[in-house]
Design an enzyme around this catalytic site. Sequence first.
Site, short mmCIF file in Angstrom:
data_model
loop_
_atom_site.label_atom_id
_atom_site.label_comp_id
_atom_site.label_asym_id
_atom_site.label_seq_id
_atom_site.Cartn_x
_atom_site.Cartn_y
_atom_site.Cartn_z
N GLU B 60 0.82 -1.22 0.00
CA GLU B 60 0.00 0.00 0.00
C GLU B 60 0.85 1.27 0.00
O GLU B 60 0.53 2.24 -0.68
CB GLU B 60 -0.96 0.02 1.20
CG GLU B 60 -2.15 -0.91 1.03
CD GLU B 60 -1.87 -2.36 1.38
OE1 GLU B 60 -0.75 -2.64 1.88
OE2 GLU B 60 -2.73 -3.22 1.15
N HIS B 129 -11.65 -4.04 8.48
CA HIS B 129 -12.08 -3.83 7.09
C HIS B 129 -13.35 -3.00 7.01
O HIS B 129 -14.13 -3.12 6.08
CB HIS B 129 -12.36 -5.17 6.40
CG HIS B 129 -11.15 -6.01 6.15
ND1 HIS B 129 -10.52 -6.71 7.14
CD2 HIS B 129 -10.44 -6.25 5.02
CE1 HIS B 129 -9.48 -7.36 6.63
NE2 HIS B 129 -9.40 -7.09 5.35
#
Lengths: 317, 328
Positions: B60, B129
Site C-alpha cells: 500500500e 475492514h
Amino acid sequence: MNVEKKLELLRQMYTIRIFEEKAEQLYALGKIHGTMHLSIGMEGSAVGAIATLRPDDLILSTHRGHGHCIAKGADLKRMTAEFMGKATGYCRGRGGSMHIADPEGGNLGANGVVGGGIPIAVGVGLSLKMQKRDQVILCFFGDGAANLGPFHEGLNMAAIWKLPVVYVCENNQYAMSCSTRRAFAIQRISDRAAAYGMPGVTVDGNDVMAVYEAVSAAVKRARAGEGPSMVENFTYRWRGHSKSDANVYRTREEIESWKKKCPIKRFRALLIEEGALTEERAKQIEKQSYDAIEAAVTFAEASPEPTLESIEEGVYA
Amino acid sequence: MREITYSEALREALRQEMRRDEHVFIIGEDVGIYGGAFGVTRGLFEEFGEERVIDTPISELGIAGAITGAALTGMRPVGEIMFMDFMTLASEQLVNQAAKIRFMFGGKATLPFVMRTPAGAGTGAAAQHSQSLENWFVHIPGLKVVMPSTPYDAKGLLIASIRDDNPVIFIEHKLLYRVKGPVPEEPYTIPLGAAEIKREGQDLTIVATSVMVQRSLEAAAQLASEGIEVEVVDPRTLKPLDAEPIIRSVMKTGRVLIVHEACKTGGYGGELAALIAESEAFDYLEAPIVRLAGRDMPIPYNRTLEYHAVPQVENIVAKARELAQGRI
C-alpha cells in the site's frame, strides 16, 4: 573521463565542503533557523553518483542532501537563500535545508522522512517508462532507510516492472546514533539487492571515481530498460547527525581515522599524481568555490523575507 | 435518464477519463484481470491493457509512492487501496509526502492524483475492514477529501477529482456500490467544493455524508408521513467544504442533526457543529446542534452488534423526531 570533467568533480566537492562549513558558521551566528544535516566527508558519494547523469535526468535526495543539490547543478544563490529562509530561495523559504528542491533542474527534492523518497522513485520510474522518456531517476537513501518497510516495497516494485531507477545507498555507518553493526546482521547492505533480483555492489564511497564507475554501470542498465540496481557507497560522516548531536556514540579516534580518508584530499592527490592538476590550479579551484559561496551568502543575506500575505500560497494548486 | 449503479458510474468515469487523457492510469491491488476487490475496475484491463491498469504486489505504501512520483512527473494516476483501513499503511506517503510537496517546494510542483478507497461497515468484515477514516485526511492541508453518496455524484466527482491538480482522497462506501440511480452517459463534472441539498424541507436540517445521505433520505421520507419536513444537505466534498448551503439551511430550519458513520469523537461532525456555531446561523438555532455518529468502538463482527455500531434509518428517524418536536 576527460581531465576537464575530473576537475569539475573536484570543484563540486570543494563547493559542497565549503558550503557546509559556511552553513555551520551561519548556524553558529544564529542566521540559520532550525537544524541541518551535514555531509562533510561524504562528498565523493554525491559527486561521483550524480556525475553519471545527463542534465535532464532526475534525482531524489535525502535529509543529508546539500551535496546532491550542488552536484545536480543548483544555483548556489537560490540554494543559500532557501537555507536562510528567504523569498528568493528555491522553495521561497517554505522548505529550508531539509526540503530543497529544483524540479526544473531535475532535483525532485530532499526529504525529511528517512526512506521517504524510495517509493516516490517507483512512481517517477513508472512515469518515465510510461511516457517513453529515456531519463533515469537516481534515488539516494542512507543506511538507516534500508531497514524501513518502504525500502522493501519500493525496491521490489521497481524490480518487477524493470523501472529506470538507480538506488544509491550512502552508508555512513550510523543511523543517528545506531551503528550499522547494531542495526544489520549482514556486512553489506547491497547484499539485499539480490533479494529483489537486481544487481547490487558496494564501493568505497570516498573514492569518487569508484562511485562514478559503479553508478555509471547502473545508469546504463537503467537507461537500456534493463531495470533498477543498487550501489552502496561506503563512507562516513564527520559531523554529528544534526546540530544537536554530541557524538557520544563513537570515539574521537574513529572520527579522526576517517578524516584521514578525506575524499577531497584523496582525489586532489590522485589528479596531481596523474598530472591533471597542479597545486596552484587546485588552490584556484578551491578559491573559485569559496568565492561562489561568499557571493551566494551575500545574495541570500540581501534577499527579502517571504511576505506574510503569501503565507498559505502553495498549499493547494 | 438511464439508471446505473454507483459502481458502474465510477467505472464509467474511469473509462471516459482514460479514453480522453492518456496520462490517466489505474494502479492498485487486484485492479487488473480481477477487476478490483469490489469490481469497480472490471473490464478496464481488457480495454486499456496491463500498462494502464497496473496490478501491484500487496504494497500500500508503494502504491501511494507510485502515484506521488508519477503525478510529480506529469501523469494523472488513480490509485486504489482495497479497504480504507489500509490507508493507514499508505499514510506516510500521502500525509508527509504528497500533501506537502507542493507547499514545501514553494508552489513549484503539481500532484494531480486520486486515491480511491472504500470505507464503511455493514458487510460483516469486522474491525479491520470497516472503518471510516475520512477525518484523518481532512485534517491534512494539501489533500482534498471527497465522499460521494449517489451514482450521479460518484461519476461527476470522480471525473472532477481526476482533472483536479491536487491529491484527492476519494472515499467510496461498500454498501453504495450496488445502489442504482440516474447517471448521464456523457462525461460531466461536479466541482470539488459544492454541497447539494438532496431534499428540501423547513422543519429540520440533516447534514449527512456518504451512505448516511441515503439513510437520511429514507428517514426524511418516513418523517414526512408524520408531517415533519426534513432538509437533507450533502457536503459531497469534506475538503474543501462548501459551508454556505449548510449555514443557509440551518438559518431556515433552526434545527440541525449531523449524521456520519465514523466514530463520533474526533469525527467530521464536530467540525460541522463548530462551523455552524461560529456562523451567523448560531442566532437562528432553536435547539442544540445534535450529532448522530458511529459509536466510539471498533466495528464488531456479529451481525446485530455491527448493525448497532453505526447510525441506521430508525436511529435517524428517532433523533430527528425528538429534535423537530423540541424534545432536545
